[in-house]
Write an enzyme that holds these catalytic residues in place. Structure first.
Site, PDB file in Angstrom:
ATOM      1  N   SER A 152      65.715 -21.648  34.031  1.00  0.00           N
ATOM      2  CA  SER A 152      66.224 -20.504  34.807  1.00  0.00           C
ATOM      3  C   SER A 152      67.604 -20.062  34.333  1.00  0.00           C
ATOM      4  CB  SER A 152      66.329 -20.870  36.279  1.00  0.00           C
ATOM      5  OG  SER A 152      65.128 -21.411  36.728  1.00  0.00           O
ATOM      6  N   GLU A 188      63.801 -23.575  22.830  1.00  0.00           N
ATOM      7  CA  GLU A 188      63.197 -24.375  23.905  1.00  0.00           C
ATOM      8  C   GLU A 188      62.103 -25.234  23.264  1.00  0.00           C
ATOM      9  OE1 GLU A 188      63.388 -24.936  27.476  1.00  0.00           O
ATOM     10  OE2 GLU A 188      61.908 -26.382  26.750  1.00  0.00           O
ATOM     11  N   THR A 204      62.407 -26.624  34.482  1.00  0.00           N
ATOM     12  CA  THR A 204      62.011 -27.471  35.607  1.00  0.00           C
ATOM     13  C   THR A 204      61.531 -26.643  36.790  1.00  0.00           C
ATOM     14  OG1 THR A 204      63.562 -29.176  34.935  1.00  0.00           O
ATOM     15  CG2 THR A 204      62.834 -29.236  37.226  1.00  0.00           C
ATOM     16  N   CYS A 205      62.290 -25.626  37.164  1.00  0.00           N
ATOM     17  CA  CYS A 205      61.961 -24.870  38.378  1.00  0.00           C
ATOM     18  C   CYS A 205      60.556 -24.271  38.307  1.00  0.00           C
ATOM     19  CB  CYS A 205      62.988 -23.768  38.595  1.00  0.00           C
ATOM     20  SG  CYS A 205      62.555 -22.652  39.915  1.00  0.00           S
ATOM     21  N   CYS A 229      60.401 -26.369  41.547  1.00  0.00           N
ATOM     22  CA  CYS A 229      60.357 -25.518  42.759  1.00  0.00           C
ATOM     23  C   CYS A 229      59.040 -24.744  42.931  1.00  0.00           C
ATOM     24  CB  CYS A 229      61.483 -24.494  42.723  1.00  0.00           C
ATOM     25  SG  CYS A 229      63.027 -25.110  42.078  1.00  0.00           S
ATOM     26  N   LYS A 243      55.823 -26.961  43.260  1.00  0.00           N
ATOM     27  CA  LYS A 243      56.046 -27.714  44.511  1.00  0.00           C
ATOM     28  C   LYS A 243      55.798 -26.838  45.722  1.00  0.00           C
ATOM     29  CE  LYS A 243      59.580 -27.282  46.573  1.00  0.00           C
ATOM     30  NZ  LYS A 243      60.885 -27.852  46.344  1.00  0.00           N
ATOM     31  N   TYR A 285      58.399 -15.211  31.469  1.00  0.00           N
ATOM     32  CA  TYR A 285      59.696 -15.628  30.910  1.00  0.00           C
ATOM     33  C   TYR A 285      59.805 -15.272  29.429  1.00  0.00           C
ATOM     34  CZ  TYR A 285      61.901 -17.816  34.883  1.00  0.00           C
ATOM     35  OH  TYR A 285      62.553 -18.005  36.073  1.00  0.00           O
ATOM     36  N   TYR A 333      65.609 -35.133  48.292  1.00  0.00           N
ATOM     37  CA  TYR A 333      64.797 -33.916  48.377  1.00  0.00           C
ATOM     38  C   TYR A 333      63.363 -34.187  47.917  1.00  0.00           C
ATOM     39  CZ  TYR A 333      68.828 -30.551  48.209  1.00  0.00           C
ATOM     40  OH  TYR A 333      69.938 -29.809  48.435  1.00  0.00           O
ATOM     41  N   GLU A 349      60.025 -34.171  50.227  1.00  0.00           N
ATOM     42  CA  GLU A 349      59.121 -33.030  50.094  1.00  0.00           C
ATOM     43  C   GLU A 349      57.721 -33.496  49.692  1.00  0.00           C
ATOM     44  OE1 GLU A 349      62.249 -29.474  49.002  1.00  0.00           O
ATOM     45  OE2 GLU A 349      61.103 -30.318  47.375  1.00  0.00           O
ATOM     46  N   ARG A 409      65.975 -46.949  50.626  1.00  0.00           N
ATOM     47  CA  ARG A 409      66.841 -48.138  50.666  1.00  0.00           C
ATOM     48  C   ARG A 409      67.947 -48.058  51.713  1.00  0.00           C
ATOM     49  NH1 ARG A 409      70.034 -47.388  44.853  1.00  0.00           N
ATOM     50  NH2 ARG A 409      70.980 -45.394  45.319  1.00  0.00           N
ATOM     51  N   GLY A 469      66.018 -39.867  41.771  1.00  0.00           N
ATOM     52  CA  GLY A 469      67.118 -39.114  41.180  1.00  0.00           C
ATOM     53  C   GLY A 469      66.798 -38.575  39.799  1.00  0.00           C
ATOM     54  N   ALA A 519      67.470 -25.180  51.137  1.00  0.00           N
ATOM     55  CA  ALA A 519      66.374 -25.603  52.020  1.00  0.00           C
ATOM     56  C   ALA A 519      65.675 -26.798  51.418  1.00  0.00           C
ATOM     57  CB  ALA A 519      65.383 -24.466  52.194  1.00  0.00           C
ATOM     58  N   HIS A 537      63.649 -11.268  70.056  1.00  0.00           N
ATOM     59  CA  HIS A 537      62.817 -12.026  70.986  1.00  0.00           C
ATOM     60  C   HIS A 537      61.349 -11.642  70.852  1.00  0.00           C
ATOM     61  CE1 HIS A 537      62.074 -14.336  74.582  1.00  0.00           C
ATOM     62  NE2 HIS A 537      61.370 -13.329  75.071  1.00  0.00           N
ATOM     63  N   GLU A 568      66.226 -16.944  67.513  1.00  0.00           N
ATOM     64  CA  GLU A 568      67.105 -16.262  68.470  1.00  0.00           C
ATOM     65  C   GLU A 568      68.077 -17.262  69.104  1.00  0.00           C
ATOM     66  OE1 GLU A 568      65.352 -14.839  72.294  1.00  0.00           O
ATOM     67  OE2 GLU A 568      63.482 -15.667  71.527  1.00  0.00           O
TER      68      GLU A 568
END
Ligand code: NDP
Length: 487
Positions: free
Chosen positions: A15, A36, A43-44, A49, A52, A100, A179, A183, A200, A297, A376, A470, A475
């Site tokens: 990205s 590349e 990765t994304c 992302c 996933k 891409y 994360y 997830e 852990r 990680g 998020a 509402h 709200e």
């Protein structure tokens, strides 16, 4: 006429690298190349992302079908077909990769499907044998998942492998509490896999607001994830006949015993042929799992790139050290994204790439703003967060905490126990909202908008002046009148 082949050579087509390359070429008119050695999108798009999130969507349908009955629908729950989903998923990733590639081509960027290393402050060496010179080099090589140094850790998979599984396992142990671990625990549980998660520490999602992470953990358990905190793998090995039998006989793992034969018979493809795996945990339990996923990680991709040789400084974990403008110790070499290990999120890498182009190619020195980044976590329910946690804020100044937790209309009507959380941390002195934390379906969407207000420095009174929409869950974020506590 430049003395170099290119004004900019970008290493890494994720990205951050792709954005920097195409903006430098398309908007600033620079002569740009990009190398590349894997799939474009990084990765994304390819192993993070995007796939996933599609898996999160897939995993949420089980609940939708169950709840539909309460709303008068007669929907039949069929089995989840991993192969069918995976082939659609792969089709979508192929499409995105092509997007891409086209973006780069359309901006006039020369691309090299090759591995690149740095041969000098202005020189890039390609695995094809070619060497290219460039006035500036941008390293955007990302990161990779790491396994712990537990013996036999190679038996476990990492997040990159998930999208290629031939079959879903029947049982899965996920190690980690960040994360990715949380997830995938939700995703796999939703897809019908028996999920056990070892973390852990005392509570998952370290660093986030304690109340919010507590609710996520509770909801994960309610949905059937066997989440064990204060637990790690002590030993692991391929499960022997004895392990299978003794695991079957362990009272605490009795439910598993019935499945042993079934598991032995399970057809696992050559690619996935790492299970069944016997695991002994640090708190003494032994169990056999079809698969172990290490979500322990990620490390920066900076090895074997010739970086230290040319004078680029690396940190303890291999992260490239950069200043506020993403410049390394070698003035012509810059680095952005996960390889710098600042805030490892796609939109941040993109921001860093744009700031780099402003600074180097548009004569407008732009430091990267890493303050108040909303994010998020796509657990089930999601967590959306921006700013300080209650714990961080109260260490800094006197605060008021506004908080509410309730059963949302949609799932309460369907008889589910699910609760959501809306929380604001407010400075007593300035009245500014220092942090906003939401645990709820759609929290990722909500926090994007709340993030604008927090980033603008909105006060609690600004939130109060905003009329509620509402009936919605969000709200509550503008209707909390009395602080739950002060600190
Ligand atoms: P994290 O750093 O978030 O989490 C790693 C987890 O593994 C922690 O719980 C850590 O425990 C644990 N761990 C580390 N080493 C060991 C070990 N030797 N044994 C047992 N447990 C261990 O990494 P992730 O891989 O989950 O994610 C990497 C990054 O990717 C994230 O920081 C995030 O920036 C990004 N990401 C963002 C997403 C999003 O925005 N939704 C989604 C996925 C990834 P401890 O807490 O004790 O250190």
């Amino acid at each position: 006429m430049s003395d170099f082949d290119y004004d900019l050579f970008v290493i890494g087509g994720g990205s951050g690298g792709v954005r920097a390359a195409r903006v430098a070429a398309g908007e600033a008119g620079a002569k740009v190349a990009l190398a590349e050695d894997d799939r474009y999108g990084g990765t994304c798009v390819i192993r993070g992302c995007v796939p996933k999130k599609l898996m999160v969507f897939a995993s949420e349908y089980a609940g939708v079908v169950e709840d539909a009955a309460s709303y008068g629908w007669d929907l039949k729950q069929g089995p989840f077909d991993w192969q069918s989903f995976r082939s659609r998923l792969n089709g979508e990733l192929d499409r995105l990769e092509q997007v891409y590639r086209n973006l780069l081509k359309g901006s006039g960027v020369d691309t090299f499907d090759a591995r690149a290393s740095v041969a000098g402050p202005h020189e890039v060496k390609l695995s094809t044998g070619e060497t290219k010179s460039a006035k500036h080099i941008l390293i955007a090589t990302g990161g990779h998942p790491v396994r712990p140094d537990t013996p036999n850790a190679h038996l476990g998979i990492v997040s990159d492998d998930i999208f290629h599984l031939e079959n879903l396992p029947k049982s899965l142990l996920i190690v980690g509490g960040g994360y990715i671990a949380c997830e995938f625990a939700g995703i796999m549980n939703g897809l019908g896999v028996e999920v056990t998660q070892y973390y852990r520490g005392a509570q998952i999602l370290r660093g986030f607001d304690e109340e919010a992470r507590g609710l996520v953990a509770e909801s994960m358990r309610e949905r059937g994830i066997d989440l064990r905190v204060g637990a790690n793998i002590l030993e692991m090995s391929p499960a022997s006949e004895d392990h299978m039998m003794s695991a079957a006989g362990t009272a605490s793992d009795a439910a598993m015993g019935a499945d042993v034969k079934q598991r032995q018979e399970m057809q696992v493809s050559a690619k996935d042929a790492k299970g069944p795996i016997w695991v002994k945990s640090t708190n003494g339990g032994e169990k056999v799992f079809d698969m172990v996923l290490f979500a322990t990680g990620r490390d920066p991709n900076s090895k074997d790139m010739g970086l230290e040789k040319v004078g680029v400084k690396l940190g303890r974990r291999g992260q490239i050290e950069v200043d506020a403008y993403s410049q390394t110790a070698v003035p012509s070499i810059y680095a952005i994204g996960d390889v710098t290990d600042r805030v490892n999120l796609t939109p941040v890498a993109i921001r860093e790439g744009m700031a780099f182009v402003e600074t180097v190619f548009k004569g407008n020195p732009t430091p990267v703003d890493h303050e108040l980044i909303p994010s998020a976590i796509f657990t089930q329910p999601e967590m959306g967060t921006v700013g300080l946690s209650e714990e961080e804020a109260r260490d800094q100044e006197a605060i008021e905490v506004y908080c509410t937790s309730f059963r949302p209309m949609q799932t309460a009507f369907a008889g589910r126990p699910d609760r959501v959380l809306m929380k604001l941390i407010v400075s007593k002195e300035t009245r500014k909202v220092l942090g906003c934390h939401i645990v709820a379906p759609g929290a990722g969407e909500m926090i994007q908008l709340a993030g604008i207000a927090v980033k603008m420095g909105a006060t609690k009174e600004d939130f109060d002046r905003t009329v509620a929409v509402h009936p919605t869950m969000s709200e509550e974020i503008v209707t909390m009148r009395t602080p739950m506590r002060t600190a």
